[in-house]
Design an enzyme around this catalytic site. Structure first.
Site, PDB file in Angstrom:
ATOM      1  CB  THR A  32      -0.911   0.011   1.239  1.00 21.77           C
ATOM      2  OG1 THR A  32      -1.699  -1.173   1.233  1.00 21.77           O
ATOM      3  CG2 THR A  32      -1.819   1.230   1.223  1.00 21.77           C
ATOM      4  CD  GLN A  33       4.147   2.294  -2.181  1.00 22.61           C
ATOM      5  OE1 GLN A  33       4.828   3.282  -1.921  1.00 22.61           O
ATOM      6  NE2 GLN A  33       4.438   1.091  -1.733  1.00 22.61           N
TER       7      GLN A  33
END
Length: 260
Positions: A32-33
């Site tokens: 997850t960025q």
């Protein structure tokens, strides 16, 4: 002729063994960025006989007020409350991890009970471990409870594993707007001995009202949790900001010098 890409130029089975085409179906690992559904500020203040926290119930999808019933103050064990801001899915993961920790602790039946400092140390290791894997949990966390000697405990940990403690703490926008207001009541360690429970509650109510006015990702419905020096936890849900008025904004016309 077999034109399948996995057949092109591969070694002979009779020399190198059977070929395994399964890797063609493998997907790369993804981290997850950036958060999607998020919760905003969590506020906390020590008072003479415990710690009090507040967090609103909004889950925002960007600028959309998507969910209005997200509870972000989580009771852990018998005498600890964890307040979490940031990504809601990561918050749910942390909640599941803490639930497993409590189940494991109960199975031991050794007479030892996890208190707030223990939960805090565990979370600080968890957050730093995920940060070191370049797969952080996108949250900022406040842990409140009491120490072994019965004194109030309040500390902070974020997605980088940064940890510190103070008598007043806030996450998100509340760290900039609300904490200065709380510090008018408790400015230094030890000042909380002169603050009653009612004063702490009034200060948090005022801060939640200010955040609703000023933070576009906040809500006027919130939850208040309290941990006293006996370890008793009380959580009040569905609290509303009172005496709200937008009259101060009726003459605002954008920014800069303008003729009214």
């Amino acid at each position: 002729m077999n034109h399948a890409p996995e057949e092109w130029g591969r070694p002979r089975n009779d020399i190198y063994g059977n070929y395994n085409p399964a890797f063609h179906n493998a997907t790369p690992s993804a981290h997850t960025q950036q958060p999607s559904i998020t919760g905003t500020s969590v506020l906390a203040i020590k008072y003479d006989s415990g710690v009090m926290l507040a967090a609103d119930n909004l889950g925002s999808y960007g600028s959309l007020a998507r969910f209005t019933d997200i509870e972000r103050l989580i009771k852990v064990g018998e005498e600890t409350v964890v307040g979490i801001s940031g990504d809601v899915s990561d918050m749910q993961h942390i909640e599941l991890v803490l639930e497993k920790l409590m189940i494991k602790d109960n199975y031991e039946q050794d007479g030892h009970r996890l208190r707030a400092p223990h939960v805090y140390e565990y979370l600080s290791r968890l957050m730093y471990n995920r940060r070191s894997k370049v797969d952080p949990l996108w949250n900022a966390i406040l842990v409140a409870g009491r120490k072994d000697d019965g004194s109030p405990f309040l500390a902070y940990v974020d997605l980088l594993g940064v940890t510190y403690s103070a008598p007043t703490l806030g996450t998100g926008y509340g760290a900039y707007l609300a904490v200065p207001l709380l510090r008018k009541l408790v400015s230094d360690e030890g000042d909380e001995k002169n603050v009653t429970k009612d004063q702490a509650r009034a200060a948090l109510d005022q801060c939640m009202k200010v955040l609703f006015y000023r933070d576009a990702r906040s809500l006027d419905k919130y939850t208040v949790a309290c941990v006293d020096n006996t370890g008793a936890v009380s959580i009040e849900t569905g609290v509303r900001c009172e005496d709200m008025s937008w009259r101060f904004a009726e003459n605002i016309r954008g920014y800069g010098t303008q003729k009214m």
